[in-house]
Design a protein around this motif. Structure first.
Motif, short mmCIF file in Angstrom:
data_model
loop_
_atom_site.label_atom_id
_atom_site.label_comp_id
_atom_site.label_asym_id
_atom_site.label_seq_id
_atom_site.Cartn_x
_atom_site.Cartn_y
_atom_site.Cartn_z
N PRO A 188 -7.25 4.76 6.28
CA PRO A 188 -7.79 6.11 6.76
C PRO A 188 -7.51 6.40 8.69
O PRO A 188 -7.48 7.17 8.78
CB PRO A 188 -9.37 5.97 6.84
CG PRO A 188 -9.93 4.76 6.40
CD PRO A 188 -8.34 3.83 6.04
N ILE A 191 -13.76 1.42 6.63
CA ILE A 191 -13.43 2.44 5.59
C ILE A 191 -14.59 2.36 4.76
O ILE A 191 -14.67 3.58 4.37
CB ILE A 191 -12.35 1.67 4.17
CG1 ILE A 191 -13.74 0.79 3.70
CG2 ILE A 191 -10.64 1.71 4.20
CD1 ILE A 191 -13.06 0.05 2.23
N SER A 246 -11.14 -0.39 -0.90
CA SER A 246 -10.13 1.01 -0.60
C SER A 246 -8.63 0.83 -1.73
O SER A 246 -8.52 2.14 -2.50
CB SER A 246 -8.98 1.02 0.84
OG SER A 246 -8.27 -0.01 0.15
N ASN A 249 -7.56 6.90 -3.65
CA ASN A 249 -6.49 6.85 -2.91
C ASN A 249 -5.71 6.36 -3.88
O ASN A 249 -4.77 7.01 -3.48
CB ASN A 249 -7.35 5.52 -1.66
CG ASN A 249 -7.57 5.51 -1.08
OD1 ASN A 249 -8.00 6.83 -0.04
ND2 ASN A 249 -7.94 4.45 -0.10
#
Length: 223
Positions: free
Chosen positions: A42, A53, A89, A122
């Protein structure tokens, strides 16, 4: 050399890691070039440092992802099955999927549902990532990573992205013979990366490699 690897773009970061000897394989280089870290980190995606994250989790520093890929590379062949514990992530899960190709499978496991959802979101930011999810080549699952994921076993390679308090027997049991696990394990106040190899005869050999600092592999935090 890791501190000299940050770059202004994804390509800069990967090339800097190669120049500093952290990436030695063309396959690893191409797999990492194929995943834009900005889709998964991010903030400061091209710095060679871990980034938060949320949910007390981090995306590991790029050089640690490169180290994991290099260590597991002999077992990340076309068609291989991979278990990515503490997938967070989803970045390294995507890199693994590039390495095992269209006939391979990668299962990402995290014990926090918002992180499972984050990884899916993502990965869906790129056309390639959406295809991985839609084809089932990559799956993200909420589960206790300390117990692995028996439903997809055995695995050619297992990556653990958080520090285990001990060598969890279930994880070694889910390796193929031969197979390899890359796992940080606590030992006193230190953590070390171990390569855990299962030989063709089923013998398990553990080799301590180098000191690291990871978030712990624990129960999910209370809501």
């Amino acid at each position: 050399m890791a501190w000299r690897c940050s770059g202004g773009s994804n390509a800069d970061l990967i090339h800097n890691m190669e120049r500093n000897g952290l990436i030695n394989s063309q396959r690893v280089k191409e797999a990492m070039l194929g995943v834009d870290r900005a889709h998964y980190a991010p903030s400061s995606p091209y710095e060679d440092s871990p980034q938060p994250i949320g949910h007390r989790a981090t995306i590991s520093a790029p050089h640690m992802h490169a180290s994991a890929c290099e260590a597991l590379l002999p077992y990340l062949q076309p068609g291989s099955r991979v278990l990515d514990i503490g997938s967070g992530s989803g970045y390294l899960t995507h890199v693994f999927a590039n390495l095992v190709g269209p006939t391979g499978t990668v299962i990402g496991v995290d014990h926090i549902q918002p992180l499972v959802s984050l990884a899916e979101e993502n990965m869906a930011k790129s056309k390639e990532g959406r295809e991985l999810l839609e084809s089932g080549r990559v799956k993200f699952i909420k589960a206790d990573g300390r117990k692995g994921w028996k439903e997809g076993a055995p695995y050619d390679a297992v990556h653990v992205g958080a520090a285990a308090a001990e060598h969890h027997k279930e994880l070694a049991e889910q390796l193929k013979a031969p197979g390899r696990m890359f796992v940080p394990v606590e030992s006193g106040w230190m953590q070390h990366i171990y390569y855990v190899d299962k030989k063709e005869d089923g013998t398990v050999v553990k080799e301590r490699k180098f000191g690291v600092q990871y978030v712990p592999l624990t129960d999910a935090p209370e809501e």
